[in-house]
Scaffold this active site. Structure first.
Site, PDB file in Angstrom:
ATOM      1  N   LYS A   1       0.836  -1.213   0.000  1.00  0.00           N
ATOM      2  CA  LYS A   1       0.000   0.000   0.000  1.00  0.00           C
ATOM      3  C   LYS A   1       0.867   1.257   0.000  1.00  0.00           C
ATOM      4  CE  LYS A   1      -1.629   1.767   3.977  1.00  0.00           C
ATOM      5  NZ  LYS A   1      -1.348   3.195   4.087  1.00  0.00           N
ATOM      6  N   ASN A   2       1.875   1.270   0.862  1.00  0.00           N
ATOM      7  CA  ASN A   2       2.662   2.504   0.993  1.00  0.00           C
ATOM      8  C   ASN A   2       3.552   2.779  -0.210  1.00  0.00           C
ATOM      9  OD1 ASN A   2       1.421   3.011   3.376  1.00  0.00           O
ATOM     10  ND2 ASN A   2       3.194   2.581   4.685  1.00  0.00           N
TER      11      ASN A   2
ATOM     12  N   ARG B   1      -4.020  11.052   4.390  1.00  0.00           N
ATOM     13  CA  ARG B   1      -2.837  11.922   4.395  1.00  0.00           C
ATOM     14  C   ARG B   1      -2.006  11.767   3.127  1.00  0.00           C
ATOM     15  NH1 ARG B   1      -0.577  14.136   8.720  1.00  0.00           N
ATOM     16  NH2 ARG B   1       1.433  13.854   7.768  1.00  0.00           N
TER      17      ARG B   1
ATOM     18  N   CYS C   1      -3.183  13.289  13.235  1.00  0.00           N
ATOM     19  CA  CYS C   1      -4.068  12.152  13.093  1.00  0.00           C
ATOM     20  C   CYS C   1      -3.993  11.328  14.366  1.00  0.00           C
ATOM     21  CB  CYS C   1      -3.708  11.323  11.865  1.00  0.00           C
ATOM     22  SG  CYS C   1      -2.184  10.439  12.044  1.00  0.00           S
TER      23      CYS C   1
ATOM     24  N   ARG D   1       1.707  15.275  13.007  1.00  0.00           N
ATOM     25  CA  ARG D   1       2.526  14.830  11.875  1.00  0.00           C
ATOM     26  C   ARG D   1       2.862  16.017  10.981  1.00  0.00           C
ATOM     27  NH1 ARG D   1       0.041   9.128   9.932  1.00  0.00           N
ATOM     28  NH2 ARG D   1       1.994   8.967   8.812  1.00  0.00           N
TER      29      ARG D   1
ATOM     30  N   ASP E   1       5.058   0.550  11.935  1.00  0.00           N
ATOM     31  CA  ASP E   1       3.804  -0.034  11.443  1.00  0.00           C
ATOM     32  C   ASP E   1       3.596  -1.479  11.898  1.00  0.00           C
ATOM     33  OD1 ASP E   1       3.124   2.327  10.296  1.00  0.00           O
ATOM     34  OD2 ASP E   1       3.529   1.739   8.235  1.00  0.00           O
TER      35      ASP E   1
ATOM     36  N   ILE F   1       9.281   6.719  16.743  1.00  0.00           N
ATOM     37  CA  ILE F   1       8.898   7.486  15.538  1.00  0.00           C
ATOM     38  C   ILE F   1       7.621   8.284  15.793  1.00  0.00           C
ATOM     39  CG2 ILE F   1       8.261   7.346  13.102  1.00  0.00           C
ATOM     40  CD1 ILE F   1      10.184   5.064  12.804  1.00  0.00           C
TER      41      ILE F   1
ATOM     42  N   ARG G   1      -8.665   0.178   4.991  1.00  0.00           N
ATOM     43  CA  ARG G   1      -7.803   1.138   4.289  1.00  0.00           C
ATOM     44  C   ARG G   1      -6.534   0.460   3.771  1.00  0.00           C
ATOM     45  NH1 ARG G   1      -5.629   5.234   7.880  1.00  0.00           N
ATOM     46  NH2 ARG G   1      -4.283   5.245   6.078  1.00  0.00           N
TER      47      ARG G   1
HETATM   48  C1  UD1 Z   1       5.025   6.731   6.303  1.00  0.00           C
HETATM   49  C2  UD1 Z   1       4.013   5.630   6.198  1.00  0.00           C
HETATM   50  C3  UD1 Z   1       3.541   5.202   7.579  1.00  0.00           C
HETATM   51  C4  UD1 Z   1       4.725   4.858   8.457  1.00  0.00           C
HETATM   52  C5  UD1 Z   1       5.756   5.976   8.448  1.00  0.00           C
HETATM   53  C6  UD1 Z   1       7.052   5.632   9.182  1.00  0.00           C
HETATM   54  C7  UD1 Z   1       2.874   6.013   4.097  1.00  0.00           C
HETATM   55  C8  UD1 Z   1       1.620   6.413   3.400  1.00  0.00           C
HETATM   56  N1  UD1 Z   1       2.861   6.104   5.424  1.00  0.00           N
HETATM   57  O1  UD1 Z   1       4.386   7.858   6.906  1.00  0.00           O
HETATM   58  O2  UD1 Z   1       2.705   4.060   7.414  1.00  0.00           O
HETATM   59  O3  UD1 Z   1       4.279   4.652   9.780  1.00  0.00           O
HETATM   60  O4  UD1 Z   1       6.124   6.304   7.098  1.00  0.00           O
HETATM   61  O5  UD1 Z   1       7.634   4.519   8.633  1.00  0.00           O
HETATM   62  O6  UD1 Z   1       3.829   5.592   3.486  1.00  0.00           O
HETATM   63  N2  UD1 Z   1       8.350  14.188  10.352  1.00  0.00           N
HETATM   64  C9  UD1 Z   1       8.677  15.495  10.617  1.00  0.00           C
HETATM   65  N3  UD1 Z   1       8.560  16.416   9.596  1.00  0.00           N
HETATM   66  C10 UD1 Z   1       8.153  16.054   8.349  1.00  0.00           C
HETATM   67  C11 UD1 Z   1       7.846  14.716   8.081  1.00  0.00           C
HETATM   68  C12 UD1 Z   1       7.952  13.796   9.105  1.00  0.00           C
HETATM   69  O7  UD1 Z   1       9.039  15.852  11.729  1.00  0.00           O
HETATM   70  O8  UD1 Z   1       8.079  16.935   7.470  1.00  0.00           O
HETATM   71  C13 UD1 Z   1       8.443  13.182  11.437  1.00  0.00           C
HETATM   72  C14 UD1 Z   1       7.125  12.470  11.712  1.00  0.00           C
HETATM   73  O9  UD1 Z   1       6.276  13.202  12.587  1.00  0.00           O
HETATM   74  C15 UD1 Z   1       7.609  11.170  12.313  1.00  0.00           C
HETATM   75  C16 UD1 Z   1       8.908  10.904  11.540  1.00  0.00           C
HETATM   76  O10 UD1 Z   1       9.315  12.165  11.016  1.00  0.00           O
HETATM   77  O11 UD1 Z   1       7.909  11.330  13.674  1.00  0.00           O
HETATM   78  C17 UD1 Z   1       8.777   9.914  10.418  1.00  0.00           C
HETATM   79  O12 UD1 Z   1       7.645  10.236   9.625  1.00  0.00           O
HETATM   80  P1  UD1 Z   1       7.551   9.877   8.068  1.00  0.00           P
HETATM   81  O13 UD1 Z   1       8.611   8.887   7.725  1.00  0.00           O
HETATM   82  O14 UD1 Z   1       7.494  11.137   7.281  1.00  0.00           O
HETATM   83  O15 UD1 Z   1       6.123   9.161   7.997  1.00  0.00           O
HETATM   84  P2  UD1 Z   1       5.078   9.282   6.835  1.00  0.00           P
HETATM   85  O16 UD1 Z   1       5.756   9.420   5.521  1.00  0.00           O
HETATM   86  O17 UD1 Z   1       4.037  10.280   7.203  1.00  0.00           O
END
Ligand code: UD1
Length: 420
Positions: free
Chosen positions: A22-23, A92, A116, A121, A307, A329, A399
């Site tokens: 999915k991701n 998202r 969320c 996030r 996850d 995380i 989902r």
């Molecule tokens: C993706 C996955 C989610 C998974 C996560 C971590 C998808 C659709 N979702 O989410 O299932 O749990 O990776 O493996 O692929 N952060 C910041 N600033 C930013 C972006 C992120 O501080 O601009 C922080 C986040 O709050 C979090 C960490 O970085 O603490 C990692 O987040 P991120 O890897 O970006 O997760 P997602 O891409 O949202």
């Protein structure tokens, strides 16, 4: 709204295929907007997030057909540039249109995703990357408005205080493939889904090197082309299915998966005491009588994935002794814990740690799913519990898990979907 009724206590046993990731597929779908014409994406999981992303693409002007796990995406020469609140609020990952529309049009208005159930996030790293490429970014009335006359390649460091970001790496990479010159993303996330998107972009004609490493080098190209591509197996669905056999004391041969993406999870299962035999594309797991508690540190890939955290909390709640799971995380990602307590688990939360004291058995109860992986954890707990459980709000699980109840029923689970 559907719910699951699960009669627990059956040892699951049999053979299953893993579905596509999915991701990976969500950003890959959006990446097709970088070009005009028909792309074909295979091994696509039939899950609600994919159906939602189809709506986003259609809203932007694409024609999409989805049959037998294959997507045909026809992108016209003119596409829109607005991703409204309603789309982003529901999923998202709709925010991936930012990267691809900046790459294609140098212009996007995307609603800010907000927090969320698993915590705050932020998207500061995404915006930092777009700015580095020369975008002017404004935040207005809940929208990110990005404008760029000419994208210019740049060296940038994309890691944040919480570590690397999957979303920011993918989003910035999708914009950078069309920038003039060379972009170097240091501190890139190395999750297999990031690499999958990079490989898809390369199959469209992009020039990305350093794939699978924290330094991605992207030589911008003027034009990309439609492509045909098959998505990698979903390592999180695969891990969840393995735990379904493990937690019920059963056995499973899981096919069409990629064990190479699952080292941290497979090692923890072995450390707990499960017997595994691992082939190139398949994993066999068998339960064992002697299980021992483990400590888990959730961290970015290649370490233990956030996850899979909730599913392992369910599993460890039935392993004698004390296990400690540290979530590094999404520090507040423990919404499943109060529900597991209602089923008889003994878990204490201390800031970002779940301290789990194994109990002899869980008892079926009515519980409520709060997010995708939390709902998977509750299904697993219910499969192992004595008696009947009712899991409400399973739209969360729909989902991201393809035909979950059919797959589990194939292994002997007593699970049925009921409309409320
Ligand atoms: C993706 C996955 C989610 C998974 C996560 C971590 C998808 C659709 N979702 O989410 O299932 O749990 O990776 O493996 O692929 N952060 C910041 N600033 C930013 C972006 C992120 O501080 O601009 C922080 C986040 O709050 C979090 C960490 O970085 O603490 C990692 O987040 P991120 O890897 O970006 O997760 P997602 O891409 O949202």
């Amino acid at each position: 709204m559907d719910k699951f009724i699960i009669k627990g206590g059956v040892k699951l046993s049999g053979e299953l295929n893993a579905s596509g990731s999915k991701n990976s597929v969500l950003p890959i779908m959006v990446a097709t907007l970088l070009t005009t014409g028909r792309s074909v994406i295979k091994n696509v999981p039939d899950v609600d997030d994919v159906k939602h992303m189809i709506k986003v693409l259609e809203y932007l002007g694409a024609k999409v057909t989805f049959k037998r796990n294959t997507l045909l995406i026809d992108v016209p020469s003119k596409v829109g540039y607005v991703a409204p609140y309603d789309f982003v609020r529901k999923m998202r990952a709709s925010y991936y249109v930012m990267g691809s529309l900046i790459g294609r049009k140098g212009k996007v208005d995307a609603s800010l995703p907000g927090g969320c159930a698993i915590g705050e996030r932020p998207i500061d790293l995404h915006l930092k990357g777009f700015k580095e490429l020369g975008c002017d970014i404004k935040l207005e009335k809940g929208y990110v408005k990005a404008r760029c006359k000419k994208l210019k390649g740049k060296e940038m460091f994309l890691e944040g205080s919480k570590g690397t970001s999957v979303g920011a790496t993918i989003n910035v990479m999708m914009a950078a493939v069309k920038a003039e010159g060379k972009t170097i993303i240091k501190g890139a996330a190395v999750e297999p889904e990031v690499s999958d998107v990079a490989r898809f972009l390369n199959s469209m004609g992009a020039k990305i090197t350093g794939i699978d490493s924290p330094v991605l080098t992207i030589d911008g190209v003027e034009k990309l082309f439609p492509a045909e591509y098959s998505v990698i197996p979903d390592r999180i669905e695969a891990g969840t299915l393995l735990v379904s056999a493990a937690i019920t004391g059963g056995e499973l041969l899981l096919k069409k998966c990629n064990p190479g993406h699952m080292d941290a999870v497979l090692n923890k299962l072995k450390e707990i005491g499960f017997k595994l035999s691992i082939g190139e594309n398949e994993i066999y797991i068998k339960s064992s009588r002697i299980l021992k508690p483990v400590n888990i540190d959730v961290l970015p890939y290649p370490f233990f994935p956030t996850d899979m955290q909730a599913q392992f909390v369910s599993l460890l709640s039935l392993v004698d002794g004390i296990s400690i799971v540290s979530e590094n995380i999404f520090e507040k990602r423990f919404m499943h814990v109060p529900e597991l307590l209602r089923m008889g688990a003994n878990i204490t939360i201390d800031s970002n740690k779940a301290i789990i004291k194994g109990v002899k058995k869980l008892l079926g109860a009515p519980v409520m799913a709060s997010d995708l992986r939390a709902s998977a954890a509750l299904v697993l707990a219910a499969l192992a519990a004595e008696g009947e459980s009712e899991i409400k709000r399973i739209y969360h699980i729909d989902r991201g898990y393809e035909s979950i109840e059919k797959k589990l029923r194939k292994l002997g689970a007593k699970i049925k979907r009921v409309e409320e």
